[in-house]
Design an enzyme around this catalytic site. Structure first.
Site, PDB file in Angstrom:
ATOM      1  N   ASP A  63     -14.134  -8.631   1.235  1.00  0.00           N
ATOM      2  CA  ASP A  63     -13.268  -9.851   1.336  1.00  0.00           C
ATOM      3  C   ASP A  63     -11.714  -9.229   1.462  1.00  0.00           C
ATOM      4  O   ASP A  63     -11.190  -9.585   1.936  1.00  0.00           O
ATOM      5  CB  ASP A  63     -13.328 -10.461   0.322  1.00  0.00           C
ATOM      6  CG  ASP A  63     -14.288 -10.988   1.106  1.00  0.00           C
ATOM      7  OD1 ASP A  63     -14.419 -13.073   0.229  1.00  0.00           O
ATOM      8  OD2 ASP A  63     -15.214 -11.302   1.710  1.00  0.00           O
TER       9      ASP A  63
ATOM     10  N   LYS B 180     -12.094 -21.434  -7.799  1.00  0.00           N
ATOM     11  CA  LYS B 180     -12.185 -21.600  -6.414  1.00  0.00           C
ATOM     12  C   LYS B 180     -13.247 -20.985  -6.500  1.00  0.00           C
ATOM     13  O   LYS B 180     -13.461 -19.338  -6.767  1.00  0.00           O
ATOM     14  CB  LYS B 180     -11.261 -20.579  -5.920  1.00  0.00           C
ATOM     15  CG  LYS B 180     -11.278 -20.609  -4.286  1.00  0.00           C
ATOM     16  CD  LYS B 180      -9.749 -19.878  -4.279  1.00  0.00           C
ATOM     17  CE  LYS B 180      -9.705 -20.131  -2.717  1.00  0.00           C
ATOM     18  NZ  LYS B 180     -11.235 -19.209  -2.009  1.00  0.00           N
TER      19      LYS B 180
ATOM     20  N   CYS C  96      -9.841  29.090  -5.382  1.00  0.00           N
ATOM     21  CA  CYS C  96      -9.682  28.181  -6.942  1.00  0.00           C
ATOM     22  C   CYS C  96      -8.320  28.252  -6.842  1.00  0.00           C
ATOM     23  O   CYS C  96      -7.212  28.691  -7.502  1.00  0.00           O
ATOM     24  CB  CYS C  96     -10.038  28.388  -8.217  1.00  0.00           C
ATOM     25  SG  CYS C  96      -9.186  27.383  -9.850  1.00  0.00           S
TER      26      CYS C  96
ATOM     27  N   CYS D 135      -6.528  29.134 -10.491  1.00  0.00           N
ATOM     28  CA  CYS D 135      -6.502  30.411 -10.729  1.00  0.00           C
ATOM     29  C   CYS D 135      -6.656  31.677  -9.742  1.00  0.00           C
ATOM     30  O   CYS D 135      -6.939  33.025 -10.129  1.00  0.00           O
ATOM     31  CB  CYS D 135      -7.894  30.653 -12.466  1.00  0.00           C
ATOM     32  SG  CYS D 135      -9.257  30.511 -11.815  1.00  0.00           S
TER      33      CYS D 135
HETATM   34  S1  IVH Z   1      -9.639 -27.628  -2.260  1.00  0.00           S
HETATM   35  C1  IVH Z   1      -7.198 -28.119   1.113  1.00  0.00           C
HETATM   36  N1  IVH Z   1     -11.093 -26.630  -4.748  1.00  0.00           N
HETATM   37  O1  IVH Z   1     -10.992 -22.703  -1.121  1.00  0.00           O
HETATM   38  C2  IVH Z   1      -8.719 -27.540   0.655  1.00  0.00           C
HETATM   39  N2  IVH Z   1     -11.114 -25.631  -2.620  1.00  0.00           N
HETATM   40  O2  IVH Z   1      -9.072 -21.732   1.213  1.00  0.00           O
HETATM   41  C3  IVH Z   1      -8.971 -28.053  -0.001  1.00  0.00           C
HETATM   42  N3  IVH Z   1     -12.329 -23.512  -2.530  1.00  0.00           N
HETATM   43  O3  IVH Z   1     -11.919 -24.353   2.243  1.00  0.00           O
HETATM   44  C4  IVH Z   1      -9.487 -27.307  -1.157  1.00  0.00           C
HETATM   45  N4  IVH Z   1     -13.590 -24.133  -4.502  1.00  0.00           N
HETATM   46  O4  IVH Z   1     -13.684 -23.801   0.795  1.00  0.00           O
HETATM   47  C5  IVH Z   1     -11.212 -26.616  -3.401  1.00  0.00           C
HETATM   48  N5  IVH Z   1     -12.557 -25.989  -6.458  1.00  0.00           N
HETATM   49  C6  IVH Z   1     -11.441 -25.891  -5.726  1.00  0.00           C
HETATM   50  C7  IVH Z   1     -12.813 -25.466  -3.948  1.00  0.00           C
HETATM   51  C8  IVH Z   1     -12.217 -24.415  -3.246  1.00  0.00           C
HETATM   52  C9  IVH Z   1     -13.635 -22.936  -3.294  1.00  0.00           C
HETATM   53  C10 IVH Z   1     -12.705 -22.948  -0.743  1.00  0.00           C
HETATM   54  C11 IVH Z   1     -12.937 -24.088   0.298  1.00  0.00           C
HETATM   55  C12 IVH Z   1     -11.585 -23.692   0.501  1.00  0.00           C
HETATM   56  C13 IVH Z   1     -11.169 -22.931   0.612  1.00  0.00           C
HETATM   57  C14 IVH Z   1      -9.569 -22.603   0.650  1.00  0.00           C
END
Ligand code: IVH
Length: 668
Positions: free
Chosen positions: A34, A116, A411, A414
């Site tokens: 990613d 996240k 090398c 040397c």
């Molecule tokens: S809030 C406005 N909370 O991240 C979008 N997203 O980059 C609201 N994701 O599509 C998303 N953990 O798949 C939110 N705790 C979290 C999250 C989360 C993973 C992912 C989700 C979203 C993407 C956005």
């Protein structure tokens, strides 16, 4: 870059990104990480910003996500499932907080910080309190109907639990969250596939995506998917904060990411980020950052949406461990054993918080196997403390001006002709007296697992060599404070610290001393085996190769290498000089303790300590630390993210496999 060059580069980048986007989002079969993918996008975004007229309406930078697969019924989302803008630093967080405060017209704003999660977003709709519909995010506007698959996820309630506000049980109620495959479920799945002779899955995220998008939901059910709610998409009376949304979802029977926290300032956001950047590996699922959201729903809604992202949220991304950059040149370095290691000189790039300008290419055949050329765009990787490496090149980005690398025949330091054994991959400088070898030996001598001289790193060794204050490791011991204080970047205090550190290490244990000599093939473990066998330095020095081979764990190659080293005139002189300077290794006594006679192997990463620390703890209790599983191994300790090889071998040999908690118990 001229406009013509930019046009070409943009077209190539777009094609490359589209290729990877398709593999990742549509096929769920990524071939690059990613962060490498992000890095390509970043370059494209930067170019488009520099040359706005070259931005194509089809550019991947103008769209978020992918078209749904054709095989599922498609369903339009009631309100779009948005994406998040990424931020990478404190400055960016602070700038966002300022924009939010300005727009909201108040400075005292609470934020809600969440992990996240690395899965895929889905919406679940309840009709009169009963699960009615599960839809993937799709392109944000239209997703795929995966209701049958969602129903198989045990973390999702089929009926909302009672106790919430009356309105949620009447008509439509929608939650949004992340479909996940926990690391342990992913591992179990792959283990079962391995046993069944099936190809292994690449990572939990793509396996989760592939699993929820099974037309046959029986297959989905076998995959042990998880679902964590991160938001409520229906307006509910009395739910005025994002935190309250989470609490409501929890109350209604959903799993909610449990580590969320209210944050009142940029400082608190950053502390939360630092905490999880450290602990991320301990989570049962993957994460690449945090989501920070304005907690008050009214303010959040007033802030609105810019592009496809709400103004009131950002994704704080943890430092990426991979990035793309260009190879400016390929050069060769000579290590302490003479090994000639090709390395890439890179256009500087920020990876995991530090600027990388060089990456190892390991050896000549690796360069050719990976077909890495001077001028190539490459993916580089930095994991933990290890030297950054070139993972692969992206040949489709070539211009035709790239140059194939040829190993030098001599090398570079040397000038001696490099040599290579028939079965070996590595070319070597055979000259023991080569400056590069001596330099490498001194650095190794002072290093942590060897003599452990604090403050004597590569730069200081170079400075000492450049000023001719030393020419080998033994010279370190007659350095005076005045000598050192005369060097650039040293003052009286730091000079006396260094001299003191050197003098304080005159009596290392025998195993450290043998390891510090830098004999090829003699790592820390072999040095311990040898020290234990001979007990003192004289015995070691006097040993014939046949005798060396009596030491458990030492074969012909290692015995030969030790014999060559002991027979070398130059090494002999340096060793004599060390002894004359008063360096005297202490005799080696094997510890007797509760782990005496028990052999341990560790695979993967432990949370409580590094592998070396664990080895030291095991040995302090009389146990033996091994690097590979053999029939002598008593315990295989399985850390996080361990590969398959060692546990497969352990299973075959019937070795006891334990986890970190059980190891801790043994060490108590
Ligand atoms: S809030 C406005 N909370 O991240 C979008 N997203 O980059 C609201 N994701 O599509 C998303 N953990 O798949 C939110 N705790 C979290 C999250 C989360 C993973 C992912 C989700 C979203 C993407 C956005």
């Amino acid at each position: 870059m001229t406009e013509t060059e930019a046009t070409k580069r943009i077209a190539k980048l777009m094609a490359e990104i589209e290729d990877h986007r398709y593999k990742y989002y549509v096929l769920d079969e990524p071939t690059i990480s990613d962060s490498a993918y992000d890095s390509l996008n970043q370059e494209l975004e930067d170019l488009e910003q520099k040359f706005p007229t070259l931005t194509s309406p089809d550019s991947p930078t103008t769209r978020v996500g992918a078209k749904p697969l054709a095989k599922f019924e498609t369903i339009a989302h009631d309100t779009p499932m948005l994406s998040l803008r990424d931020v990478f630093s404190r400055d960016e967080v602070a700038a966002w907080v300022k924009r939010v405060s300005d727009a909201a017209g108040q400075t005292k704003i609470d934020y809600y910080g969440e992990i996240k999660m690395d899965g895929l977003a889905a919406s679940i709709v309840y009709q009169d309190g009963k699960l009615a519909q599960g839809v993937t995010r799709g392109d944000g506007t239209i997703g795929e109907n995966v209701t049958a698959g969602i129903r198989t996820i045990k973390m999702v309630p089929l009926v909302l639990r009672p106790g919430g506000p009356a309105s949620v049980y009447r008509g439509r109620f929608e939650v949004r969250g992340e479909v996940l495959l926990y690391k342990k479920d992913f591992e179990a799945l792959n283990q079962a596939r391995e046993q069944a002779g099936l190809p292994l899955f690449a990572n939990p995220r793509n396996t989760a995506a592939g699993s929820i998008r099974q037309l046959d939901s029986k297959l989905t059910a076998e995959r042990r998917l998880s679902f964590h709610v991160y938001g409520v998409a229906t307006v509910v009376d009395g739910i005025t904060t994002h935190k309250a949304e989470h609490e409501l979802a929890h109350q209604l029977g959903f799993k909610v990411e449990p580590h969320s926290r209210l944050l009142a300032s940029v400082d608190e956001v950053m502390a939360f980020a630092a905490e999880w950047e450290n602990k991320r590996k301990s989570l049962p699922y993957g994460t690449d950052g945090l989501v920070i959201t304005v907690n008050d729903r009214a303010i959040f809604n007033r802030l609105g949406v810019v592009g496809k992202a709400p103004r009131g949220s950002v994704a704080y991304k943890f430092a990426a461990e991979q990035a793309t950059t260009k190879v400016r040149d390929i050069q060769v370095s000579i290590g302490r054993t003479g090994a000639a290691t090709p390395f890439a000189v890179l256009e500087p790039v920020l990876v995991a918080g530090s600027t990388i300008q060089m990456a190892t290419l390991h050896n000549e055949s690796e360069v050719h196997r990976k077909d890495i050329r001077i001028g190539d765009t490459v993916i580089i990787q930095k994991a933990g403390d290890v030297i950054p490496e070139v993972v692969e090149s992206l040949p489709k980005l070539r211009t035709g001006r790239e140059k194939v690398f040829h190993m030098p025949t001599r090398c570079p330091i040397c000038g001696t002709k490099l040599e290579k054994g028939d079965k070996e991959a590595v070319w070597r400088c055979p000259n023991f007296n080569c400056y590069a070898l001596e330099r490498g030996r001194i650095i190794h001598f002072a290093s942590k697992d060897a003599i452990d001289i604090e403050g004597l790193g590569e730069q200081t060794v170079d400075a000492l060599l450049d000023t001719k204050l030393i020419s080998d490791a033994a010279d370190l011991y007659h350095l005076s404070v005045d000598d050192v204080a005369g060097m650039p970047r040293f003052a009286a205090k730091s000079a006396s610290n260094l001299v003191e550190a050197i003098q304080s290490r005159k009596h290392p244990t025998l195993d450290r001393f043998i390891y510090a000599l830098g004999i090829r093939h003699v790592g820390a473990q072999t040095a311990r085996d040898v020290a234990e066998h001979f007990g003192n330095l004289a015995g070691f020095r006097a040993a014939k190769p046949e005798e060396m081979q009596q030491v458990p764990g030492i074969g012909q190659v290692v015995a030969r290498s030790i014999a060559d080293w002991l027979a070398d005139q130059h090494q002999h002189l340096v060793l004599e000089k060390l002894l004359r300077e008063g360096v005297k290794p202490t005799a080696f006594h094997k510890v007797r303790g509760k782990l005496s006679g028990q052999n341990f192997v560790i695979t993967g990463t432990l949370e409580a300590f590094s592998r070396d620390e664990a080895a030291a703890k095991i040995e302090a209790l009389g146990g033996t630390f091994q690097t590979s599983v053999t029939k002598e191994t008593d315990y295989l300790v399985l850390g996080a993210d361990a590969g398959e090889a060692k546990s497969t071998k352990a299973k075959k040999l019937g070795t006891k496999v334990i986890d970190e908690a059980e190891l801790l118990k043994l060490l108590k």
